[in-house]
Scaffold this motif. Structure first.
Motif, short mmCIF file in Angstrom:
data_model
loop_
_atom_site.label_atom_id
_atom_site.label_comp_id
_atom_site.label_asym_id
_atom_site.label_seq_id
_atom_site.Cartn_x
_atom_site.Cartn_y
_atom_site.Cartn_z
N VAL A 1 -27.44 33.53 34.37
CA VAL A 1 -27.26 32.10 34.12
C VAL A 1 -26.11 31.89 33.13
N VAL A 2 -25.32 30.85 33.38
CA VAL A 2 -24.18 30.55 32.50
C VAL A 2 -24.69 30.07 31.15
N ILE A 3 -24.13 30.60 30.08
CA ILE A 3 -24.53 30.26 28.72
C ILE A 3 -23.90 28.94 28.31
N ALA A 4 -24.74 27.99 27.91
CA ALA A 4 -24.26 26.68 27.46
C ALA A 4 -24.07 26.69 25.95
N ASP A 5 -23.37 25.66 25.46
CA ASP A 5 -23.11 25.59 24.03
C ASP A 5 -24.40 25.46 23.23
N THR A 6 -25.40 24.78 23.81
CA THR A 6 -26.68 24.59 23.11
C THR A 6 -27.56 25.84 23.15
N ASP A 7 -27.13 26.85 23.89
CA ASP A 7 -27.92 28.09 23.99
C ASP A 7 -27.66 29.04 22.83
N VAL A 8 -26.62 28.76 22.05
CA VAL A 8 -26.28 29.66 20.94
C VAL A 8 -26.22 28.87 19.64
N VAL B 1 -19.66 30.90 25.42
CA VAL B 1 -20.03 29.69 26.16
C VAL B 1 -19.23 29.61 27.47
N GLY B 2 -19.93 29.37 28.56
CA GLY B 2 -19.28 29.29 29.86
C GLY B 2 -19.33 30.58 30.65
N ARG B 3 -19.77 31.67 30.01
CA ARG B 3 -19.90 32.94 30.71
C ARG B 3 -21.37 33.22 31.01
N ALA B 4 -21.61 34.13 31.94
CA ALA B 4 -22.98 34.43 32.35
C ALA B 4 -23.61 35.46 31.42
N ALA B 5 -24.93 35.38 31.32
CA ALA B 5 -25.67 36.37 30.55
C ALA B 5 -25.87 37.61 31.41
N ALA B 6 -25.48 38.76 30.88
CA ALA B 6 -25.62 40.00 31.63
C ALA B 6 -27.07 40.47 31.69
N VAL C 1 -24.50 40.45 21.25
CA VAL C 1 -23.51 41.52 21.23
C VAL C 1 -22.67 41.41 22.50
N SER C 2 -21.54 42.06 22.50
CA SER C 2 -20.60 41.91 23.61
C SER C 2 -21.19 42.33 24.95
N ALA C 3 -22.02 43.38 24.95
CA ALA C 3 -22.57 43.90 26.21
C ALA C 3 -23.53 42.93 26.88
N GLN C 4 -24.01 41.90 26.16
CA GLN C 4 -24.96 40.96 26.74
C GLN C 4 -24.28 39.83 27.50
N VAL C 5 -22.97 39.78 27.45
CA VAL C 5 -22.22 38.71 28.09
C VAL C 5 -21.30 39.30 29.14
N GLY C 6 -21.34 38.73 30.35
CA GLY C 6 -20.48 39.24 31.40
C GLY C 6 -21.22 39.32 32.72
N PRO C 7 -20.73 40.13 33.65
CA PRO C 7 -21.38 40.25 34.96
C PRO C 7 -22.84 40.69 34.80
N PRO C 8 -23.74 40.12 35.58
CA PRO C 8 -25.15 40.48 35.46
C PRO C 8 -25.39 41.97 35.64
#
Length: 219
Positions: A65-72, A95-100, A110-117
């Motif tokens: 799911v794409v991370i919204a500004d209110t999610d962080v 914000v705007g990227r998917a949660a891996a 952390v960086s590894a949690q954001v990006g391609p699933p």
């Protein structure tokens, strides 16, 4: 008759006890100095990192799911260990990227949690089971280890006309981790589970009542 006087033997001089005490005090003083030095550097390092701001999860975000500004949200924590935490000024990179992977409330990003699933992990699968009231421990939460038990009757027609017996009832057993829980419409709860891919297929294709047994942490 002459008498030869016996020569006096030289007295043995014992080491004064204060020498040993003095040596022990020096060793103790040295150890205290080392401990004090370590504590000083630790406190200085902690103060240096105490003002750093990082990104944390404000609302649960499923994998993909794409991370919204209110999610962080921004939190102020110390990071003396140098973990790969995402700094607050990198909000635009999140914000705007998917949660891996699934993001839990309150966890630091952390960086590894954001990006391609990357969920579920290779060789594993995610399924959802309906658990009736009283068939799972109260307060079951994400991260808990459970054993899935599914009791079924091979012949559903026979089960409708006669009660199941030890010969007709079969049990499916598998070990899993709880991903999430939610209330079911007709009571009980829906539990999302992560487990071995083949076991997930077997459990999902087995009709019957599901029971969950919570296990303790791994030793």
């Amino acid at each position: 008759m002459s008498v030869t006087a016996a020569r006096p033997q030289p007295a043995t001089t014992a080491a004064p006890s204060w020498v040993g005490r003095r040596s022990g005090r020096r060793v103790a003083a040295g150890l205290l100095l080392v401990v004090a030095t370590v504590l000083t550097f630790w406190q200085v390092d902690l103060r240096r990192h105490a003002g750093e701001q990082f990104l944390a999860v404000a609302r649960p975000v499923p994998a993909g799911v794409v991370i919204a500004d209110t999610d962080v949200r921004v939190v102020r924590v110390a990071n003396p260990s140098g973990l790969d935490l995402l700094a607050a000024d990198r909000r635009d990179e999140v914000v705007g990227r998917a949660a891996a992977v699934p993001l839990g409330v309150g966890s630091l990003l952390v960086s590894a949690q954001v990006g391609p699933p990357a969920w579920p992990p290779a060789g594993q699968a995610v399924i959802a089971v309906v658990v009736k009231a009283g068939r799972a421990p109260a307060g079951l939460a994400a991260g808990a280890r459970v054993v899935i038990l599914v009791a079924r009757t091979p012949d559903t027609g026979q089960a409708a006309t006669s009660p199941p017996t030890a010969q007709t009832v079969e049990a499916r057993r598998a070990e899993a981790s709880v991903v999430a829980t939610s209330d079911a419409e007709q009571g009980g709860q829906i539990v999302t589970l992560l487990l071995d891919e083949l076991q997930a297929q077997a459990v999902a294709s087995t009709p019957g009542d599901v029971a969950l047994v919570q296990l303790g942490p791994r030793q």
